[in-house]
Enzyme design. Sequence first.
Site, PDB file in Angstrom:
ATOM      1  N   GLY A   8     106.281  -6.827  47.205  1.00 32.77           N
ATOM      2  CA  GLY A   8     107.602  -6.211  47.330  1.00 32.77           C
ATOM      3  C   GLY A   8     107.660  -5.157  48.423  1.00 32.77           C
ATOM      4  CE1 TYR A  54     114.812  -0.196  38.942  1.00 26.44           C
ATOM      5  CE2 TYR A  54     116.400   1.336  39.853  1.00 26.44           C
ATOM      6  CZ  TYR A  54     115.115   0.832  39.807  1.00 26.44           C
ATOM      7  OH  TYR A  54     114.158   1.349  40.641  1.00 26.44           O
TER       8      TYR A  54
HETATM    9  N1  SER Z   1     116.559   1.818  45.551  1.00 25.76           N
HETATM   10  C1  SER Z   1     116.795   1.668  44.138  1.00 25.76           C
HETATM   11  C2  SER Z   1     118.024   0.895  43.893  1.00 25.76           C
HETATM   12  O1  SER Z   1     118.930   0.988  44.668  1.00 25.76           O
HETATM   13  C3  SER Z   1     116.884   3.022  43.492  1.00 25.76           C
HETATM   14  O2  SER Z   1     115.746   3.219  42.725  1.00 25.76           O
HETATM   15  O3  SER Z   1     118.117   0.225  42.909  1.00 25.76           O
END
Ligand code: SER
Length: 317
Positions: free
Chosen positions: A12, A143
């Site tokens: 990743g 998330y």
């Molecule tokens: N870069 C990530 C996102 O945009 C933030 O943790 O999901």
Amino acid sequence: MQKSILIIGASGQIGTELTLKLREINGKNAVIASDIHEGNEELMQSGPFEFINAMDFERILNIVHKYRITDIYLMAAMLSATGEKFPEKAWDLNMNSLFNVLNLAKAGLIKKVFWPSSIAVFGPTTPKENTPQNTIMEPSTVYGISKQTGERWCEYYFNKFNVDVRSIRYPGIISWKANPGGGTTDYAIEIYHKALLNGAYNSFLTKDSKLPMMYIDDAIDATIKIMDAPPEAIKIRSSYNLAGMSFTPEEVSTEIIKHIATFKISYNPDFRQSIADSWPKSIDDSKAREDWNWKHKIDLEKMTKLMLKNLSLKYQE
Ligand code: SER
């Protein structure tokens, strides 16, 4: 005891550069890269690689035995924008992978765990400027909910089972070696690619959407610093606030125009706007600075130079 590192999610955006750096420091055979997908050529040629699905405990256990792993960096996750499209999958991946690794540490099979959290743990009711370490956390994305829950479990495993787990709340990470994976902050990467390829960018966030961001070199530096710190220096076992810079799409655009005078930006916000609106604009990371000497190095001006230089070389290859 010899350190032997496993990176899960090594192909990743952050995993790729973390693997390369850890190999530079510890030697290539001391760092095992793993992912469900192969990584880019540089990663694949830099040392050992194993296919691992982060949700498959038996497979991780197998690799831990095979290489006598001592430290795991769990970089696999589904990020904010993709997570909103596949909520249950995001929850399964983000939580089960964490339990797999925490349970290996609880059983004494590994010594140390790194697990990244995110600014996504904060939500619309969090103070937006200089967001404190301890504050209201009511995240509105899957998330964010998974990262906040993960933080509670990390602290729990430390308190109850003495698991040496360390974590930082990454802001949006900007890099050029490997592509980002479905985050809300990805615009700040796409904009550089499009500036070089098309001379124009259509932003999915409004011009004044200010978010906390960090250049990859600083993010890798912070990750290595927190893992190298003596255990007693790590006073927070949920996750540390971490900050580099904060900027808006309009501010990046102004910086790009200093190098590409004809660059044009337009704005066409989509579903990611409400995610961005729910997150802090800037972060107070004084605890990380006090406890393990964190200090960022790269600002928007420097980052813009680095992104444009490295990406134009990449596009010439
Ligand atoms: N870069 C990530 C996102 O945009 C933030 O943790 O999901």
